[in-house]
Design a protein around this motif. Structure first.
Motif, PDB file in Angstrom:
ATOM      1  N   LEU A  12       5.113  -4.910  17.280  1.00  0.00           N
ATOM      2  CA  LEU A  12       4.601  -6.272  17.503  1.00  0.00           C
ATOM      3  C   LEU A  12       5.603  -7.077  18.319  1.00  0.00           C
ATOM      4  CD1 LEU A  12       3.407  -6.875  13.853  1.00  0.00           C
ATOM      5  CD2 LEU A  12       1.900  -6.756  15.829  1.00  0.00           C
ATOM      6  N   ASN A  19      -0.610  -9.216  17.703  1.00  0.00           N
ATOM      7  CA  ASN A  19      -0.659  -9.498  16.265  1.00  0.00           C
ATOM      8  C   ASN A  19      -2.006 -10.112  15.878  1.00  0.00           C
ATOM      9  OD1 ASN A  19      -0.070  -9.993  13.630  1.00  0.00           O
ATOM     10  ND2 ASN A  19       1.728 -11.263  14.013  1.00  0.00           N
ATOM     11  N   ASN A  21      -3.739  -9.368  13.374  1.00  0.00           N
ATOM     12  CA  ASN A  21      -3.840  -9.573  11.925  1.00  0.00           C
ATOM     13  C   ASN A  21      -3.534 -11.016  11.543  1.00  0.00           C
ATOM     14  OD1 ASN A  21      -4.474  -6.918  11.637  1.00  0.00           O
ATOM     15  ND2 ASN A  21      -2.562  -6.295  10.650  1.00  0.00           N
ATOM     16  N   GLY A  70       2.408   3.044   5.665  1.00  0.00           N
ATOM     17  CA  GLY A  70       1.902   4.393   5.905  1.00  0.00           C
ATOM     18  C   GLY A  70       2.760   5.489   5.304  1.00  0.00           C
ATOM     19  N   ASP A  75       7.921   3.910   7.682  1.00  0.00           N
ATOM     20  CA  ASP A  75       7.285   2.898   6.842  1.00  0.00           C
ATOM     21  C   ASP A  75       8.083   2.686   5.558  1.00  0.00           C
ATOM     22  OD1 ASP A  75       5.179   2.216   8.568  1.00  0.00           O
ATOM     23  OD2 ASP A  75       4.131   4.046   8.007  1.00  0.00           O
ATOM     24  N   PRO A 153      -5.824  -2.935  11.296  1.00  0.00           N
ATOM     25  CA  PRO A 153      -6.600  -4.174  11.183  1.00  0.00           C
ATOM     26  C   PRO A 153      -7.812  -4.132  10.250  1.00  0.00           C
ATOM     27  CG  PRO A 153      -5.850  -3.908  13.417  1.00  0.00           C
ATOM     28  CD  PRO A 153      -5.429  -2.661  12.690  1.00  0.00           C
TER      29      PRO A 153
HETATM   30  P1  ATP Z   1      -0.324   3.494   8.850  1.00  0.00           P
HETATM   31  O1  ATP Z   1      -0.913   4.094   7.636  1.00  0.00           O
HETATM   32  O2  ATP Z   1      -1.205   3.656  10.047  1.00  0.00           O
HETATM   33  O3  ATP Z   1       1.104   3.861   9.133  1.00  0.00           O
HETATM   34  P2  ATP Z   1       0.807   0.958   8.139  1.00  0.00           P
HETATM   35  O4  ATP Z   1       0.388   0.135   7.001  1.00  0.00           O
HETATM   36  O5  ATP Z   1       2.113   1.667   8.057  1.00  0.00           O
HETATM   37  O6  ATP Z   1      -0.360   1.923   8.527  1.00  0.00           O
HETATM   38  P3  ATP Z   1       1.709   0.090  10.634  1.00  0.00           P
HETATM   39  O7  ATP Z   1       2.277   1.467  10.772  1.00  0.00           O
HETATM   40  O8  ATP Z   1       2.615  -1.068  10.661  1.00  0.00           O
HETATM   41  O9  ATP Z   1       0.861  -0.026   9.308  1.00  0.00           O
HETATM   42  O10 ATP Z   1       0.571  -0.130  11.693  1.00  0.00           O
HETATM   43  C1  ATP Z   1      -0.487   0.787  11.843  1.00  0.00           C
HETATM   44  C2  ATP Z   1      -1.317   0.369  13.030  1.00  0.00           C
HETATM   45  O11 ATP Z   1      -1.971  -0.852  12.723  1.00  0.00           O
HETATM   46  C3  ATP Z   1      -0.503   0.051  14.266  1.00  0.00           C
HETATM   47  O12 ATP Z   1      -0.373   1.136  15.130  1.00  0.00           O
HETATM   48  C4  ATP Z   1      -1.297  -1.034  14.919  1.00  0.00           C
HETATM   49  O13 ATP Z   1      -2.273  -0.468  15.757  1.00  0.00           O
HETATM   50  C5  ATP Z   1      -1.968  -1.734  13.801  1.00  0.00           C
HETATM   51  N1  ATP Z   1      -1.257  -2.959  13.413  1.00  0.00           N
HETATM   52  C6  ATP Z   1      -0.175  -3.088  12.627  1.00  0.00           C
HETATM   53  N2  ATP Z   1       0.169  -4.358  12.451  1.00  0.00           N
HETATM   54  C7  ATP Z   1      -0.715  -5.088  13.143  1.00  0.00           C
HETATM   55  C8  ATP Z   1      -0.902  -6.480  13.359  1.00  0.00           C
HETATM   56  N3  ATP Z   1      -0.097  -7.383  12.813  1.00  0.00           N
HETATM   57  N4  ATP Z   1      -1.935  -6.863  14.140  1.00  0.00           N
HETATM   58  C9  ATP Z   1      -2.741  -5.945  14.691  1.00  0.00           C
HETATM   59  N5  ATP Z   1      -2.636  -4.624  14.537  1.00  0.00           N
HETATM   60  C10 ATP Z   1      -1.636  -4.189  13.772  1.00  0.00           C
END
Ligand code: ATP
Ligand code: MG
Length: 412
Positions: A12, A19, A21, A70, A75, A153
């Motif tokens: 981000l 962003n 979200n 994740g 993560d 999202p």
């Molecule tokens: P995952 O299980 O996919 O790892 P996660 O909870 O760990 O999910 P992230 O790894 O931070 O979340 O993000 C996963 C995906 O979600 C990112 O690649 C992105 O496309 C989207 N994402 C994350 N944060 C945002 C945000 N604030 N706004 C929009 N999209 C987001």
């Protein structure tokens, strides 16, 4: 009540992901009567997360975190939250069941890494995520609440709407939120503010105005909020004040409410059983392109001609060469002749047109469009000036033509 949205993710900050979200959370909270009062984006490292938790829990009533839940090693949100509270991890059995089902359906064995998704800090209440594999988490911290949601999202959205909102509604008094939108064109924000200043001065405290400049003009949003039990009185109050605003903006307001221009045009044409033909020069076919994005367009839109060459305006649309010669190809008269020509050519009830400059042309011609209108009884045209890049000016040209069309349809 203070609510902070805390987005976690290097992506981000590096500008790789927008962003959305944050925006979505702001919108959903607002339309449910809550206000997001702070939005923060931080790196996903332990120090940043710990520092943000410390500070934001002190300064807010509610924190909604998103991202970093994740199964991959990058993560670290869960572990860091557990460290913050000084608690260990536990396995959530319902999440294990959900994960088992999720992977069985896809014929993938449940790996240890995936099973680890069910591990959560001991002091959390799991909010089951029926849209993905990372569970949402709810921590009650004295009077305060901390939520941690996945970053994906649609998963974030699912948990926010289905799990967090009900918790907020239970703990904080239910709010009533209602708004009304005036859609304005051809008035700068500053003049608009001047016009409504006198009314705004008399506003009761539960009412407020916001200005949203958009491609299709300014959206003036009038919002009222209060306690849910006063709903009827609040509605009545909003109706009274929007009545006052309507009276002084009548000449600049082309419609009210949220429906798109293309939807509005569809509604009017089908209601009145009219058909439309379009002749586009400056907008290059984008008016037709926009109108067909709503289903039902085939009931009124006969078709269009993209008449970019002057020669095509003459030959196909029958614009007289003398008029082009005398007035110039970008002129009120040519716009009207194009609208008349396409209306006749395609046998439609109404014709509209655009002819203009999307860019600055030479030293002294600034971007502008003449948009035309013709029906069986009369023709008209109007000039709109633009001040942006070529791409945006064309988009504005599309909106200008549709706003002018709505305006002409309102003429009795
Ligand atoms: P995952 O299980 O996919 O790892 P996660 O909870 O760990 O999910 P992230 O790894 O931070 O979340 O993000 C996963 C995906 O979600 C990112 O690649 C992105 O496309 C989207 N994402 C994350 N944060 C945002 C945000 N604030 N706004 C929009 N999209 C987001
Ligand atoms: Mg991730």
């Amino acid at each position: 009540m203070k609510i902070c949205f805390l987005a976690i993710g290097n992506e981000l900050l590096k500008g790789r992901i927008v962003n959305t979200n944050l925006t979505k959370a702001g919108e959903i909270l607002r339309t449910n009567g809550y206000d997001l009062t702070r939005g923060l984006t931080i790196q996903d490292d332990k120090e940043s997360i710990l520092a943000a938790l410390e500070k934001e829990l002190a300064e807010n009533d509610v924190i909604i975190m998103s991202g970093g839940l994740g199964p991959t090693t990058d993560d670290i949100t869960k572990k860091t939250i557990a460290a913050y509270f000084g608690v260990g991890m536990k396995e959530d059995t319902t999440t294990v069941e959900l994960l088992t089902q999720f992977f069985a359906q896809r014929n993938i064995p449940l790996s240890d890494r995936n099973r680890a998704q069910a591990m959560v800090p001991e002091n959390c209440e799991v909010m089951l995520n029926l849209r993905g594999t990372a569970p949402g988490m709810y921590f009650s911290v004295g009077e305060k609440k901390l939520f941690s949601l996945p970053g994906v999202p649609f998963e974030m959205l699912y948990l926010l709407e289905n799990k967090i909102l009900p918790i907020l509604k239970q703990s904080f008094p239910l709010k009533h939120y209602q708004n009304h939108i005036f859609r304005l064109w051809g008035i700068p924000e500053s003049s608009l503010a001047d016009r409504i200043a006198e009314i705004e001065d008399r506003f009761p405290p539960e009412l407020d105005l916001s200005y949203l400049p958009r491609i299709d003009g300014i959206w003036l949003e009038c919002t009222i909020r209060g306690n849910a039990e006063d709903k009827a009185a609040l509605s009545e109050k909003l109706a009274y004040w929007t009545g006052e605003i309507r009276a002084i903006l009548a000449d600049k307001c082309y419609t009210e409410g949220r429906q798109s221009l293309e939807q509005e045009v569809l509604t009017i044409f089908t209601e009145r059983k009219l058909t439309l033909a379009i002749a586009e020069s400056m907008t290059g076919g984008q008016i037709a392109g926009k109108l067909v994005t709503v289903s039902g367009a085939s009931s009124y839109l006969k078709g269009g001609v993209t008449a970019y060459f002057t020669e095509i305006k003459e030959k196909v649309l029958n614009v007289p060469a003398e008029i082009i010669e005398k007035e110039g190809v970008v002129s009120a008269e040519v716009a009207m002749k194009m609208a008349e020509g396409v209306r006749t050519l395609l046998g439609a009830d109404i014709g509209i047109s655009t002819t203009g400059y999307a860019d600055k042309s030479g030293e002294d011609i600034l971007p502008h469009v003449w948009t035309g209108y013709a029906d069986a009884h009369r023709s008209n045209s109007r000039r709109f000036d633009f001040f942006n890049t070529r791409e945006i000016n064309i988009e504005r040209g599309v909106s200008a033509a549709l706003v002018f069309l709505l305006n002409q349809l309102a003429v009795k």
